[in-house]
Write a protein that holds these residues in place. Structure first.
Motif, short mmCIF file in Angstrom:
data_model
loop_
_atom_site.label_atom_id
_atom_site.label_comp_id
_atom_site.label_asym_id
_atom_site.label_seq_id
_atom_site.Cartn_x
_atom_site.Cartn_y
_atom_site.Cartn_z
N PHE A 60 0.88 -1.08 0.18
CA PHE A 60 0.14 0.05 -0.13
C PHE A 60 0.33 1.30 -0.04
CE2 PHE A 60 -2.15 3.49 1.87
CZ PHE A 60 -3.40 3.13 1.26
N ASP A 61 2.19 1.41 0.72
CA ASP A 61 2.29 2.62 0.76
C ASP A 61 3.35 2.67 -0.39
OD1 ASP A 61 1.58 2.43 3.71
OD2 ASP A 61 3.86 2.21 4.21
N ALA A 62 3.95 1.74 -1.31
CA ALA A 62 4.68 2.11 -1.70
C ALA A 62 3.45 3.19 -3.16
CB ALA A 62 4.64 0.99 -3.29
N HIS A 63 2.09 2.76 -3.22
CA HIS A 63 1.12 3.39 -3.88
C HIS A 63 1.04 4.39 -3.85
CE1 HIS A 63 0.44 0.37 -7.92
NE2 HIS A 63 1.61 -0.01 -6.73
N LEU A 64 0.55 4.99 -2.59
CA LEU A 64 0.18 5.96 -1.38
C LEU A 64 0.30 7.49 -2.56
CD1 LEU A 64 -2.14 6.89 0.21
CD2 LEU A 64 -0.36 6.87 2.34
N PRO A 65 2.12 7.62 -2.93
CA PRO A 65 2.30 8.89 -3.40
C PRO A 65 1.17 9.27 -4.47
CG PRO A 65 3.80 7.81 -2.59
CD PRO A 65 3.57 7.38 -2.46
N TYR A 66 1.49 8.03 -5.62
CA TYR A 66 0.17 8.44 -6.53
C TYR A 66 -1.43 8.32 -5.96
CZ TYR A 66 -2.40 8.18 -10.90
OH TYR A 66 -4.01 8.56 -11.56
N LEU A 67 -1.61 7.41 -5.70
CA LEU A 67 -2.83 7.24 -4.82
C LEU A 67 -2.88 8.43 -4.15
CD1 LEU A 67 -4.54 4.05 -3.25
CD2 LEU A 67 -5.33 6.50 -2.65
N ARG A 68 -2.92 8.95 -3.48
CA ARG A 68 -3.39 10.80 -2.93
C ARG A 68 -3.52 10.91 -4.35
NH1 ARG A 68 1.63 14.16 -2.07
NH2 ARG A 68 2.16 13.01 -4.12
N TYR A 69 -3.18 11.28 -5.21
CA TYR A 69 -2.54 12.13 -6.24
C TYR A 69 -4.21 12.26 -6.95
CZ TYR A 69 -1.50 15.74 -10.12
OH TYR A 69 -1.51 16.43 -11.03
N GLU A 70 -4.27 10.44 -7.17
CA GLU A 70 -6.06 10.48 -8.26
C GLU A 70 -7.26 11.14 -7.34
OE1 GLU A 70 -7.31 6.46 -9.67
OE2 GLU A 70 -5.21 6.33 -10.71
N GLN A 71 -7.08 10.55 -5.80
CA GLN A 71 -8.02 11.24 -4.92
C GLN A 71 -8.83 12.41 -4.21
OE1 GLN A 71 -7.72 11.25 -0.94
NE2 GLN A 71 -10.21 10.81 -0.64
N GLN A 72 -7.96 13.84 -5.81
CA GLN A 72 -8.10 14.81 -6.08
C GLN A 72 -9.36 15.62 -6.36
OE1 GLN A 72 -4.96 18.04 -6.29
NE2 GLN A 72 -4.40 15.91 -7.62
N PRO A 73 -10.16 15.81 -6.19
CA PRO A 73 -11.88 15.86 -6.77
C PRO A 73 -11.09 17.11 -7.85
CG PRO A 73 -11.50 17.02 -4.48
CD PRO A 73 -10.37 16.73 -4.61
N GLY A 74 -12.16 16.41 -9.04
CA GLY A 74 -12.44 17.08 -11.05
C GLY A 74 -11.20 16.43 -11.15
N ILE A 75 -9.99 16.70 -10.99
CA ILE A 75 -8.65 16.28 -11.89
C ILE A 75 -8.52 15.25 -11.01
CG2 ILE A 75 -6.86 17.30 -9.42
CD1 ILE A 75 -5.59 18.89 -11.61
N GLY A 76 -8.35 13.87 -9.93
CA GLY A 76 -8.13 12.73 -10.15
C GLY A 76 -8.91 11.80 -11.14
N LEU A 77 -10.37 12.35 -11.46
CA LEU A 77 -10.57 11.29 -12.28
C LEU A 77 -10.03 11.65 -13.54
CD1 LEU A 77 -13.02 9.57 -13.71
CD2 LEU A 77 -13.99 11.32 -14.17
#
Lengths: 304, 304, 304, 304
Positions: free
Chosen positions: B243-260
């Motif tokens: 999980f931790d290895a993915h979190l930096p990008y996963l967090r990025y995708e979780q932004q509203p609007g721009i995440g999609l």
């Protein structure tokens, strides 16, 4: 020692320490300031939105400010002065500046919505605190409900000479940093310091985008110091490595409500404050959450 | 193949693929399903809140559902059927179930606020889609504006036999999982599958708290599969590492609007869909954001 | 003289008078109280949500309360004590009750949403102000953002002996009065006084539904007194006639923001306060609006 | 017959008639149009926000529009085309204009907040429906959550030649009419028709401020016709007298949710539609509310 458009580095947002009975714990203000000083921050911000400021009386707020300022010595202290009326705002700001504060932080009133309303509000607010008081404009829509466009920010910083720092915590907000930097570079707005917040959740990206540093309350300020330092130095790979190691817990602290409880718990565990107590009403940290925090920070403080 | 209270694993929330002209790209539905199948997911959810479903006509929605279901074969497909009126909700749900869908996902209407209103709404909705249609109750307050207490969830799942899965994406929401698990264990509510969303941002903690799996749209579904698999197996250390290895990008995708936008960009880069296009109005991915995404995922797809 | 479950009549919500420089105008508190007394009201409520209370310092709030209470003499004074923290709430309430106030009015915090949160909040608040302080529960969703169901109100008034008055200003809210009256009549909740607000915009219907009176700030309190008096006496036709004649202006005063400006303007024109000034930031009354008010009230004060 | 910047008069917002089983009642569309024609309105608006449009399928929406347009004959019909995606918006608008509609009404998406976002949205929307389609810009912040400043309205009407009518329903909003009229008179923006809504609650003041007429759904459209007619003729005293007599009931119909139920009930009582039924979920009219409505309208229809 006041804030300027070229201010850089880390300003730790300090919680307000309380004892178990709910009284402000002035002794913990001293240990907390010492904790921040050791962590290498460039300044401290008090009475922030998450500092339980709304639960303090006017008198307590002023006493908290004075204690932080007197304890911090040459470490600059920024004071949150947001208030429903400009009179209160000016009263607190004047008191803080007289005590030796480095600047006043102002969030927009929740009733604002149009560009003109927001622009006018900050003109009035910047005037209310006085031309000699450096102002931090707080841009935190998730909390304030007010969305401030890049255009409006440019106008606020152009129109008000004492507006010198942007506390940036829009979400998503990375393109806003780039847009502001482009405006500054092209002469479309004056130089301004961009200190990012939102718990540090995007600090790595923000430094690459041109942030001047961070103003947030993460319980490991030394991490903020390292990330901002390496970011300003252009050492982006080392910056990213440091940041990534903290992200699993940093994300945890960024949860609304419970995040402050976790932060105070960790600050207490680290010896920075005598108690993790908040003033009621509050969000408590469950037993499971405490265990979770312990687990997530274990790797960050191996000797603990 | 329908959803049940013991459903476990990963349900990938699929975006709706469009071509550059804005037409639904049915060919990409096929490649996307194949991509999900290869990643090892247990099912697919379509027409989710972030699937641009509001920009589809009724007719297009039905065609999208049928194409996903027919392509997915034995892979279960859950269909978002939220609608302002129960008539539309039932119409889409009936059509989807007739086509072979595994269940219907329902979010509360934004106008609801009191416990009674929410309870009554789900009673009516569960009845509208029919007793033989398994229902996923979506609990995503940041998006819906409706906060559903643990007590109300217990009542919804107790009162409606076809309500079998909770799509959990409250924030903060970890203590809610623990509370629901305690209620289930003590007989206070029936068994229910808890699949967590919110972009996977807390999936590690959620699995430790007793989640049954994930239902979210992260562009690396194989990571969700690994985290959920290890979590269900009790291999928490390996789970955390993945999980931790993915979190930096996963967090990025979780932004509203721009995440999609980021998610579609990555799915396109990974060959899952022919185009990252969205239907207007949309939030675009800036050049800087694309570079940021490329940087953050570089470590996740070293061979790319 | 304290509020009780059988309190009936009109409680005028008083604005806070300021002079042109923005100072609290204590002399106008005296003339305002005299104005209310002459109009025949049964009590006065100070520091209400629309009383610019948020723009007062803690110290000013206490001074305003004391001045109103000492001036009002045997006329009961209710004090708004809503605050982010229970400590402040209790502090202001204790001070007010010691000065001779008749009760404390409490609105729910904007962060509340579920039935349990609201119920718990009022339990804590009723406890914070002390068992001997009569509490007015303020139910004004358009302002607070919190919707309180009839069931929750019944629980609040059942659980807390000192909760004795409901300030009712839900919109729409007429069926709520009927539901509460039915619950009281059937023993489902204790007797409670229902004083309606919302600027009096539905006072005619509310009296027919069984309201105990009004607690609102209309600039013609004598109209409220007549409507409530006739309503309580069952003289509904005369009540309606009196009400209808005022509705065109009453509706005008009920506009958010500008309504308070109009109200203060009329109170000033009627000699109740020395100045219509508000504390900044404020919504000003344009020249056209003043003319409109003058026109609408011309028929209501023919001798002016 | 299309809308223009000089359009004046009354456009009745029509509810969508349903039969008791929830089907669209096309026969009642005919009687409703006849009712409006007899009342003297200048046009009809269909698929408005309060027309239960969100509960119609795309297909039903188009059929409703076609039936209204074909029945209305030479009476102009404006069509609400607001939609999450511009593609749907254009699809419905194109279909309506081809059928003979007089214009398309567009409300801002709830996600908009800054001036630039709102301006850009209407530029895209006005373009999406096509240059030959007259556009009504709907400004109803209480419903949309979007506050549009006078400056932004001026820009929208200046930038988009097909934007010709403002549906004004800001609250408070009277000074906005004056500001727009001043801008038009001084050449700061093009001529535009200002038709006011908000249930007609301020129609008397709006006509004095310079409104071009009304676009709202009050169940006594003949009152709107009289008020607007006298207002445009400058017969303000007679206008006020007519308005005031209706205000007690008009205010009742303006309540959110229950207002539509009351309106359909009255339209049914007046023979305009065969049933007051709404599509579920809905707000029902209680027995007490029905009695209240009967009482309030008794004076308005003495022969009934």
């Amino acid at each position: 020692m006041g804030l300027t458009p070229t201010t850089r580095g880390v300003y730790a947002i300090a919680p307000t320490p309380f004892d178990e009975s709910g009284e402000v714990d002035h002794a913990s203000i001293e240990t907390l300031v010492e904790f921040y000083r050791r962590s290498g921050v460039d300044g401290i911000t008090v009475l922030g939105l998450l500092g339980e400021v709304a639960k303090l009386t006017d008198q307590e707020s002023r006493e908290v400010v004075r204690r932080f300022v007197s304890t911090a010595g040459d470490l600059p202290v920024v004071v949150g002065v947001s208030a429903p009326g400009f009179r209160q705002m000016a009263g607190l700001s004047d008191d803080a500046m007289a005590a030796g504060a480095a600047g006043a932080m102002i969030a927009p009133a929740a009733t604002l919505s149009t560009d003109e309303q927001i622009t006018q509000y900050f003109a009035n607010a910047c005037s209310a605190v006085g031309a000699s008081t450096p102002v931090v404009v707080q841009d935190f829509p998730l909390n304030s409900g007010v969305r401030i466009s890049t255009t409006v920010l440019a106008r606020i910083f152009s129109d008000n000479d004492n507006a010198v720092v942007l506390k940036h915590e829009d979400w998503p907000g990375l393109d806003k940093i780039t847009a502001l930097r482009n405006l500054i570079d092209s002469g479309g707005m004056p130089q301004v310091s961009i200190l990012t917040g939102f718990g540090g959740a995007f600090l790595d990206c923000e430094m690459r985008r041109g942030a001047s540093g961070a103003m947030t309350g993460y319980a490991f300020p030394e991490l903020l110091v390292e990330v901002v330092g390496r970011g300003l130095a252009g050492e982006f790979d080392a910056m990213q490595e440091a940041f990534d190691a903290h992200l699993p817990y940093l994300r945890y602290e960024q949860q609304p409500g419970i995040g402050l409880a976790a932060r105070k718990y960790v600050l207490h565990r680290r010896g920075a404050i005598a108690s993790a107590a908040q003033r009621v009403p509050t969000v408590a940290l469950s037993e499971q959450s405490r265990a979770e925090v312990d687990h997530l920070i274990a790797r960050l403080m191996p000797s603990a």
